[in-house]
Write a protein that holds these residues in place. Sequence first.
Motif, PDB file in Angstrom:
ATOM      1  N   THR A  97       0.854  -1.188   0.000  1.00  0.00           N
ATOM      2  CA  THR A  97       0.000   0.000   0.000  1.00  0.00           C
ATOM      3  C   THR A  97       0.886   1.233   0.000  1.00  0.00           C
ATOM      4  N   PRO A  98       0.310   2.409  -0.247  1.00  0.00           N
ATOM      5  CA  PRO A  98       1.120   3.637  -0.256  1.00  0.00           C
ATOM      6  C   PRO A  98       1.776   3.966   1.079  1.00  0.00           C
ATOM      7  N   THR A  99       1.392   3.263   2.139  1.00  0.00           N
ATOM      8  CA  THR A  99       1.973   3.560   3.456  1.00  0.00           C
ATOM      9  C   THR A  99       2.702   2.362   4.061  1.00  0.00           C
ATOM     10  N   SER A 100       2.932   1.321   3.255  1.00  0.00           N
ATOM     11  CA  SER A 100       3.607   0.134   3.789  1.00  0.00           C
ATOM     12  C   SER A 100       4.832  -0.190   2.942  1.00  0.00           C
ATOM     13  N   GLU A 101       5.511  -1.266   3.288  1.00  0.00           N
ATOM     14  CA  GLU A 101       6.645  -1.735   2.493  1.00  0.00           C
ATOM     15  C   GLU A 101       6.686  -3.251   2.516  1.00  0.00           C
ATOM     16  N   ILE A 102       7.440  -3.813   1.588  1.00  0.00           N
ATOM     17  CA  ILE A 102       7.601  -5.259   1.483  1.00  0.00           C
ATOM     18  C   ILE A 102       9.083  -5.592   1.614  1.00  0.00           C
ATOM     19  N   LYS A 162       4.291  12.989 -10.664  1.00  0.00           N
ATOM     20  CA  LYS A 162       4.634  11.705 -10.075  1.00  0.00           C
ATOM     21  C   LYS A 162       3.374  10.982  -9.625  1.00  0.00           C
ATOM     22  N   VAL A 163       3.276   9.703 -10.000  1.00  0.00           N
ATOM     23  CA  VAL A 163       2.115   8.911  -9.639  1.00  0.00           C
ATOM     24  C   VAL A 163       2.567   7.579  -9.056  1.00  0.00           C
ATOM     25  N   LEU A 164       1.666   6.982  -8.298  1.00  0.00           N
ATOM     26  CA  LEU A 164       1.844   5.649  -7.749  1.00  0.00           C
ATOM     27  C   LEU A 164       0.599   4.877  -8.155  1.00  0.00           C
ATOM     28  N   GLU A 165       0.755   3.957  -9.107  1.00  0.00           N
ATOM     29  CA  GLU A 165      -0.409   3.301  -9.705  1.00  0.00           C
ATOM     30  C   GLU A 165      -0.584   1.892  -9.181  1.00  0.00           C
ATOM     31  N   ALA A 166      -1.839   1.562  -8.888  1.00  0.00           N
ATOM     32  CA  ALA A 166      -2.157   0.202  -8.485  1.00  0.00           C
ATOM     33  C   ALA A 166      -1.880  -0.753  -9.644  1.00  0.00           C
ATOM     34  N   GLY A 167      -1.478  -1.972  -9.296  1.00  0.00           N
ATOM     35  CA  GLY A 167      -1.219  -2.949 -10.339  1.00  0.00           C
ATOM     36  C   GLY A 167      -0.238  -4.011  -9.902  1.00  0.00           C
ATOM     37  N   ASP A 168       0.133  -4.867 -10.837  1.00  0.00           N
ATOM     38  CA  ASP A 168       1.006  -6.004 -10.573  1.00  0.00           C
ATOM     39  C   ASP A 168       2.460  -5.672 -10.898  1.00  0.00           C
ATOM     40  N   TYR A 169       3.347  -6.208 -10.082  1.00  0.00           N
ATOM     41  CA  TYR A 169       4.780  -5.990 -10.242  1.00  0.00           C
ATOM     42  C   TYR A 169       5.514  -7.317 -10.119  1.00  0.00           C
ATOM     43  N   THR A 170       6.591  -7.463 -10.871  1.00  0.00           N
ATOM     44  CA  THR A 170       7.444  -8.640 -10.793  1.00  0.00           C
ATOM     45  C   THR A 170       8.794  -8.244 -10.223  1.00  0.00           C
ATOM     46  N   VAL A 209      15.855 -15.130  -9.921  1.00  0.00           N
ATOM     47  CA  VAL A 209      14.624 -15.789  -9.466  1.00  0.00           C
ATOM     48  C   VAL A 209      13.585 -14.713  -9.216  1.00  0.00           C
ATOM     49  N   THR A 210      12.324 -15.031  -9.441  1.00  0.00           N
ATOM     50  CA  THR A 210      11.283 -14.014  -9.451  1.00  0.00           C
ATOM     51  C   THR A 210      10.188 -14.282  -8.423  1.00  0.00           C
ATOM     52  N   ALA A 211       9.474 -13.212  -8.126  1.00  0.00           N
ATOM     53  CA  ALA A 211       8.268 -13.266  -7.297  1.00  0.00           C
ATOM     54  C   ALA A 211       7.385 -12.111  -7.723  1.00  0.00           C
ATOM     55  N   LYS A 212       6.105 -12.172  -7.313  1.00  0.00           N
ATOM     56  CA  LYS A 212       5.170 -11.133  -7.741  1.00  0.00           C
ATOM     57  C   LYS A 212       4.453 -10.540  -6.534  1.00  0.00           C
ATOM     58  N   PHE A 213       4.082  -9.259  -6.656  1.00  0.00           N
ATOM     59  CA  PHE A 213       3.238  -8.618  -5.652  1.00  0.00           C
ATOM     60  C   PHE A 213       2.328  -7.628  -6.357  1.00  0.00           C
ATOM     61  N   ARG A 214       1.350  -7.145  -5.611  1.00  0.00           N
ATOM     62  CA  ARG A 214       0.408  -6.172  -6.167  1.00  0.00           C
ATOM     63  C   ARG A 214       0.402  -4.919  -5.300  1.00  0.00           C
ATOM     64  N   LEU A 215       0.413  -3.776  -5.971  1.00  0.00           N
ATOM     65  CA  LEU A 215       0.263  -2.497  -5.276  1.00  0.00           C
ATOM     66  C   LEU A 215      -1.218  -2.165  -5.194  1.00  0.00           C
ATOM     67  N   GLU A 216      -1.735  -2.030  -3.981  1.00  0.00           N
ATOM     68  CA  GLU A 216      -3.137  -1.692  -3.765  1.00  0.00           C
ATOM     69  C   GLU A 216      -3.236  -0.218  -3.389  1.00  0.00           C
ATOM     70  N   LYS A 217      -4.222   0.460  -3.929  1.00  0.00           N
ATOM     71  CA  LYS A 217      -4.416   1.875  -3.610  1.00  0.00           C
ATOM     72  C   LYS A 217      -5.567   2.031  -2.619  1.00  0.00           C
TER      73      LYS A 217
END
Length: 730
Positions: free
Chosen positions: A628-633, A703-711, A722-730
């Motif tokens: 989310t816009p206020t968290s981190e992974i 500058k924008v922060l867009e919801a969506g999928d990231y690899t 090696v890969t993994a996926k996450f999603r940015l939620e708005k």
Amino acid sequence: MAYKDASLTIEERVADLLPRMSIDEKVAQMRIFHANIGIEANDKGKLQLSERVIEKLKIGIAGIKNPGEHLSPLAAAKLNNELQEYIIKNNRWGIPALFVTESYNGVDAEGCTRFGRPITSAASFNPELVNRIWDVVGREARLRGMHMCHSPEADIVRDPRFGRMSEAFGEDTYLTTQMVVNAIKGVQGNYEGLGKGTHIGAVAKHFAGYGQVLGGSNFAAVEISQRTLIDEIYPPFEAAIKDAKTLGIMASHGDLNGIASHGNPELLTGVLRDQWNFDGYVVSDSNDIARLYYFMKVAETPEAAALMGLVAGIDIDLYAEDSYAYLPEMVKKDPSIEKMIDRSVKRVLRTKMILGLFENPYVDIKKVKNGVRSEQALNLALEADLESIILLKNDGNTLPLQKESLKKIALLGPLVNEGTQKAFESVLNDGMSVTALQGFKLTDENNSVPKLVTTDAAVLDNMVQTAADADVAILFLGGDEFTAKEAYFNNALGDRATIEPLGAQDELVRKVKALGKPLIVVLQHRRTLSINTIAEKADAILDGWDLSEFGDTAVAKIVFGDVSPSGKLPVTVPRSIGQLPFHYSMKEINKKKGYLFLEDGPLYPFGHGLSYGDFEYSDVQLSKNSLTPTSEIQVNATVTNNGKMTAKEVVQLYIKDEIGSVTRPDKELKGFEKIELAPGESKSVTFRITPEMLEFTGLAMEKVLEAGDYTVTVGTSSAVGVTAKFRLEK
């Protein structure tokens, strides 16, 4: 007088001094001239000034470029003390001058530690190492009596035709930013070293987009979209200002989308001052304010060019006699100009006070001998080389060579120098013999316009016979300071229209390969080269770019396995010049189609570099699957050395935005860590992914922060991981 009172704030001191000064004295604080117009040491080592210099110094000066550059550090320190004393005593207010140097291989002056070029140290992927290198640069320069450095380059370089490629830190925005910040912090002594008199101020350059000249031709136009500027070109400069506190910025030689950079107020004031709150000074590049009139042709007269530079926000005119020199007369016709002059002079005086020059303008001569080229500095130069050399290829584990199985080694090629044989002998066992033969040169080594030389067939035959008589041949190939250099304004060329190895180098490779013996190539160069023949024929390739004065020793240590190579490519190596522009982070759509009769992809990808270790990546895990816009992974990956030798590996983190409102880069480097693992050892490497890392300039140019999928990819290069996926939620 209050300006001499160090107990007052710098702002109070500047406010006291400025009104005392005449317009001529103010403008003098906006000009730098080169010491080659008449500053030297006489036969007794004493200061000797030309009449031209004496006249200039009557009212003070902002600074002088390279005084004492051809003298030993001690002689330079003595000369600069005398010069500073003369300047202080011969202007009414006792204002000291800034003595300015540059740094491409360490301090660009006689007798200082010679390090590898910036792009070489970028290959180390070790910001802490770069910080230590530039700390030495800052200390050695200050001991010579220098105060500012027209370095480092924060430019992004992606075109190997450009002769100045090696002066910067490579093609990637994130890597360049990390290197530039650490270089500036190092050379400025983390800012604290400025006032202590132990370090010098940095001038990050060239703002902005200089490395993107069309055709790779110096002084050519620069065309960069506003989105690319903001997302890729600006960040190293912004970090230089906000994170590293650089004292200076140098404007770009070129234009930017049709607007000459030296006359661009939106760039030099709007971005630097208004957006980033830069409070240091902006200096022109060589003669470039005057060139607004006679080269760029955007000013009707020389006076109009001077006014254009002043309005844009350039505080110091470098070298020109036909630009800011006109300002005193211009003020008589238009007194309003003086307010802009005052603005610039404040910035210059402020810099001199930050450096403590009003209180301590001189070098402590007793510290020079032990402070320049110390054992620690020389060891650091070798350490940096060992961390920067890249193993591009190693078929059949050709390297490292086993000393006990060899009796005779041939070192051949145009990049063999006087110390190469001695360097190799220093790491070999008794009873082994080394033959070194340069054979041929690439050019006639003319400093202005070098010409290619023809290699006689008999010379090649002799080199091949020398290889035939040895157990193994090591070819030193690539390019030198004559084949990639700055194309100066008048009568000098340094850019190239092709990027293949010059001269008879490929022919030598083919002939030596035909002998059927192990063939090792050591590359040394200042621009990326399409080494197709070398990549095909050589059994092993070490890429050193432009190493330090201990480069040959570092190569020898790696060839014989004293150290495992750990450098990584700071650029993408193309197969052909026809692929340009070609960098790993291009948009995915750029990779849709290849070319007829050419294999797809790069010859070697960005971030590539092999090892004598055998690294395995596994167990990539994300702390959670959404952001989310206020968290981190947190991203964790396990790296294991399955090899038989302790080795270092650069673990790299890339992120790909799968869908964006505008077309996005294929992937972007967002983190890296250099680790060392013993045989059989594993380590869990952790990276943080924050929302700020995912921001980009959107449709509305904000500058924008867009919801969506990231690899996410964690790996050994931009191409393997090696890969993994996450999603940015708005």
